[in-house]
Each structure stands twice: as C-alpha cells, then as structure tokens.
Design an enzyme around this catalytic site. Structure first.
Site, PDB file in Angstrom:
ATOM      1  N   ASP A  30      -2.783   2.558  -6.165  1.00  0.00           N
ATOM      2  CA  ASP A  30      -1.780   2.644  -5.099  1.00  0.00           C
ATOM      3  C   ASP A  30      -1.704   1.426  -4.187  1.00  0.00           C
ATOM      4  O   ASP A  30      -1.005   1.486  -3.167  1.00  0.00           O
ATOM      5  CB  ASP A  30      -2.018   3.899  -4.262  1.00  0.00           C
ATOM      6  CG  ASP A  30      -3.374   3.890  -3.564  1.00  0.00           C
ATOM      7  OD1 ASP A  30      -4.251   3.116  -3.978  1.00  0.00           O
ATOM      8  OD2 ASP A  30      -3.548   4.658  -2.606  1.00  0.00           O
ATOM      9  N   GLU A  31      -2.368   0.335  -4.528  1.00  0.00           N
ATOM     10  CA  GLU A  31      -2.232  -0.855  -3.688  1.00  0.00           C
ATOM     11  C   GLU A  31      -2.472  -2.117  -4.500  1.00  0.00           C
ATOM     12  O   GLU A  31      -3.173  -2.111  -5.508  1.00  0.00           O
ATOM     13  CB  GLU A  31      -3.179  -0.806  -2.485  1.00  0.00           C
ATOM     14  CG  GLU A  31      -4.652  -0.772  -2.821  1.00  0.00           C
ATOM     15  CD  GLU A  31      -5.528  -0.847  -1.581  1.00  0.00           C
ATOM     16  OE1 GLU A  31      -5.226  -1.640  -0.673  1.00  0.00           O
ATOM     17  OE2 GLU A  31      -6.538  -0.112  -1.541  1.00  0.00           O
TER      18      GLU A  31
ATOM     19  N   ASP B 267       0.856  -1.186   0.000  1.00  0.00           N
ATOM     20  CA  ASP B 267       0.000   0.000   0.000  1.00  0.00           C
ATOM     21  C   ASP B 267       0.893   1.237   0.000  1.00  0.00           C
ATOM     22  O   ASP B 267       1.666   1.458   0.933  1.00  0.00           O
ATOM     23  CB  ASP B 267      -0.900  -0.025   1.241  1.00  0.00           C
ATOM     24  CG  ASP B 267      -2.016   1.008   1.183  1.00  0.00           C
ATOM     25  OD1 ASP B 267      -2.155   1.665   0.136  1.00  0.00           O
ATOM     26  OD2 ASP B 267      -2.744   1.149   2.182  1.00  0.00           O
TER      27      ASP B 267
END
EC number: 2.7.7.7
Length: 367
Positions: free
Chosen positions: A108-109, A14
């Site tokens: 983003d993860e 993350d």
C-alpha cells in the site's frame, strides 16, 4: 538548502487504510462503518482499521478484545491478501505510466522518483495530484502523498493531510519544516527513542539540530549519524526499483498459550514448512535462522544462529529452530512463535559489490 546536496523530486504515495478500504469497496454495506481487518476472536490482532473505527481509538496491531471494548459496534472482516495484491498491482501500473523509478515499501505504499518523468511534467505536486486522481477513478480508492527533495521528507509529508490529501515541502522550506517538526514524527524515531530524546531535552528538529555529532553518537549509537544528517535535510538514499529482500519469515499466534515444548515443536514444523515454501517460491536461501518467541505477558525474545551455507530446506530450518528453542529455558507460556531467515543470497554483501554513484541533479526545480 545546501547547494551540494543531490536534489530530486520524490513522491511518497500511501494508500488510505488500504486493507479496510478494500473491504469497504468490495462490500458497499460496510461503507461508512467502523470495521477492522483481522483481529476476530479472543487472541486476534488487528491488521488494519477503517477511519470510522480509528475515531474510537482502534488501531492496527491492537488486540481484537481491546478494540471491541473501544468500539462495541466494530465489524470484523477477514484478510484477503490475494485481493490486496491484485489491487496493489493495478496501482503500481499507474505509477509506471509516469516513472520506472518506483520503490514499493509494501502493498500500500511506494516511493516514486519523478525528477525526470515520462510525461515531462515539471511540477511534482501536480504529478502527485494526477496519480492520486487516477487511482481514485480507476481503482476506486483514495491515496495520500508527500512530495519533497528526498525519501525521508516525502514520507513524513505524506502523513500530514491524510486521508485523501497531499503535502509538498519545497526545497527552500525543508530546513524550517524539519526544525519545527515534533521529534516523534521523524521517520525512524519510535516510541522508545522518542522518550529517550525527550529525556535529553530533544523535542523538535531544532533541538536535535543543536546536538553535536559526537553527542548523538554517544547517546544513540549508530543511529546518531543518521539523525545528524536528516535534520539537516541530507538523505541521499535513491529510489530503488528492485528492492533487495533482506529477510523472509512466517509466524503463528496461538488461540491458547503453549507451555509444553512438545506442542511448540508441532507448531514449529508448520512454520518451518511455510518459510521453506516462501523461500523456494522467491528462489532465495539464507544463512541466519532466527526464532521469535512472544510470551503470554507480551515480552519478546529472539534467538539466532548463522550456519556456513545457504539453506531453504524445511528439515534444516526446523532442526535449527528446535536447537534454538532448547537453547535456553522458556520464561513463561508462549502465545506466538516465528521463524525468519536473513543473510540471504540476495544481500549485497553476498553478491558482487558494484560501485554506486550519487548523481547531483542540477535542475531548476518546480515543486
């Protein structure tokens, strides 16, 4: 741990305050300062906040007006999705150097299954550290990670040592970890469900584990079985490299509340055009059209209609959205309208069903 459980080595990576961190990286003058992405203007909503801004209580999904009250020196920056996509691709390429089993959740993860990895590293913990170091050295951003036997626990663990940290939950520690966990930290338990659990004396994983399956089904419906399983460390969902899109949507928040349906129709046409473009770009179509209405008092309403064929054309989407708008009277002036298409032709129930096999990996694990 129960020996009959599929045991994997899963990493959840993350990125730390991704949008805000990108802005600070691209503009060194913003480093160390409280910034918010989006949110500018009286009706703005914040997409992301730097850790400096979070110290003042600024959070994503917060109105810009409230954020500036909490942090008068807050700096607003515009979103830049093309830049986010560019950097996300760089990060994903780093993941792919170690495993092809990468399941992105957003820009983003992502989940990584490193049970068998390309460099033959036995320790998932060391591998997560290696990946995070490469992201920092090659991209210039920090990332946090969670490492454990399944996706559920790995995602919870990734939030423990943020920012720029990681946490490993070893197989032998899983049950104790879950029993000691505050129920609100269980992934999938939102504020409403947490409050409902608190009212029933469920404050930790241990409290949840004491409840029977029948009790959980009675009070939490279809989610009851999920809660019963995960608190026992059972979550067999595999990392899926090609996640199937379940829906596609677009929405608009207005600078002034709309009370006239004539003005709403003008906005709906713009939204329908955007949805149609996205559908055609992704080469998908859907059967279920949903109109999202957020009123000036922030109450939310959705109205849906399923048609017997797949559509992606603006005209059909718009006409259906209009029908939904006129389906019932509006209870207040409107601050947001959105249109989404679901029941897509990529859904597994709309394609040939394939038999899925759960592979129980019998390995000596080194986390």
């Amino acid at each position: 741990m129960q020996n009959n459980l599929p045991t994997r080595k899963i990493i959840h990576v993350d990125m730390d305050a991704f949008y805000a961190s990108v802005a600070q990286m691209d503009n060194p003058e913003l480093k160390g300062k409280a910034i918010a992405v989006g949110g500018a203007g009286a009706r703005g909503v914040i997409s992301a906040a730097s850790y400096e801004a979070r110290m003042f209580g600024v959070r994503s999904a917060m109105s810009g007006r409230l954020a500036i009250k909490l942090c008068p020196e807050l700096i607003f920056v515009k979103t830049n999705f093309e830049r986010y996509k560019e950097i996300s691709k760089q990060i994903r390429n780093i993941f792919l150097d170690y495993t092809d089993l990468v399941e992105p959740l957003s820009l983003d993860e992502a989940y990584l299954d490193v049970t068998v990895n390309k460099i033959g590293m036995p320790s998932a913990t060391l591998l997560a550290q290696t990946i995070r170091t490469r992201i920092y050295n090659e991209v210039g951003l920090t990332a946090s990670a969670g490492i454990s036997i399944n996706k559920f626990i790995a995602k919870i663990a990734s939030d423990y040592n943020k920012p720029n940290g990681q946490k490993t939950v070893n197989p032998e520690d899983v049950l104790q970890f879950l029993e000691e966990l505050d129920i609100k930290k269980f992934y999938g338990v939102g504020k409403v469900t947490a409050e409902k659990m608190y009212q029933r004396g469920i404050f930790t994983g241990k409290d949840l584990k004491l409840k029977s399956l029948d009790y959980l089904n009675e009070h939490f419906g279809k989610s009851g079985y999920f809660y019963y399983q995960v608190v026992r460390g059972i979550h067999n969902s595999e990392v899926k490299p090609n996640r199937i899109r379940k829906s596609l949507a677009a929405e608009r928040t207005f600078s002034e509340n709309l009370s006239s349906e004539i003005f709403m129709l003008e906005k709906l046409e713009q939204i329908a055009e955007e949805v149609s473009k996205r559908l055609n770009k992704n080469k998908v179509a859907g059967k279920t059209i949903t109109l999202k209405i957020k009123y000036s008092d922030f109450t939310l309403q959705t109205r849906s209609k399923t048609i017997p064929y797949f559509v992606s054309e603006k005209a059909i989407i718009l006409e259906t959205a209009k029908d939904l708008l006129y389906q019932d009277t509006l209870s207040n002036s409107v601050r947001l309208l959105g249109i989404s298409l679901s029941n897509l032709n990529t859904d597994s129930k709309n394609t040939k069903t394939e038999e899925k096999k759960v592979i129980n990996v019998q390995l000596k694990f080194e986390f």
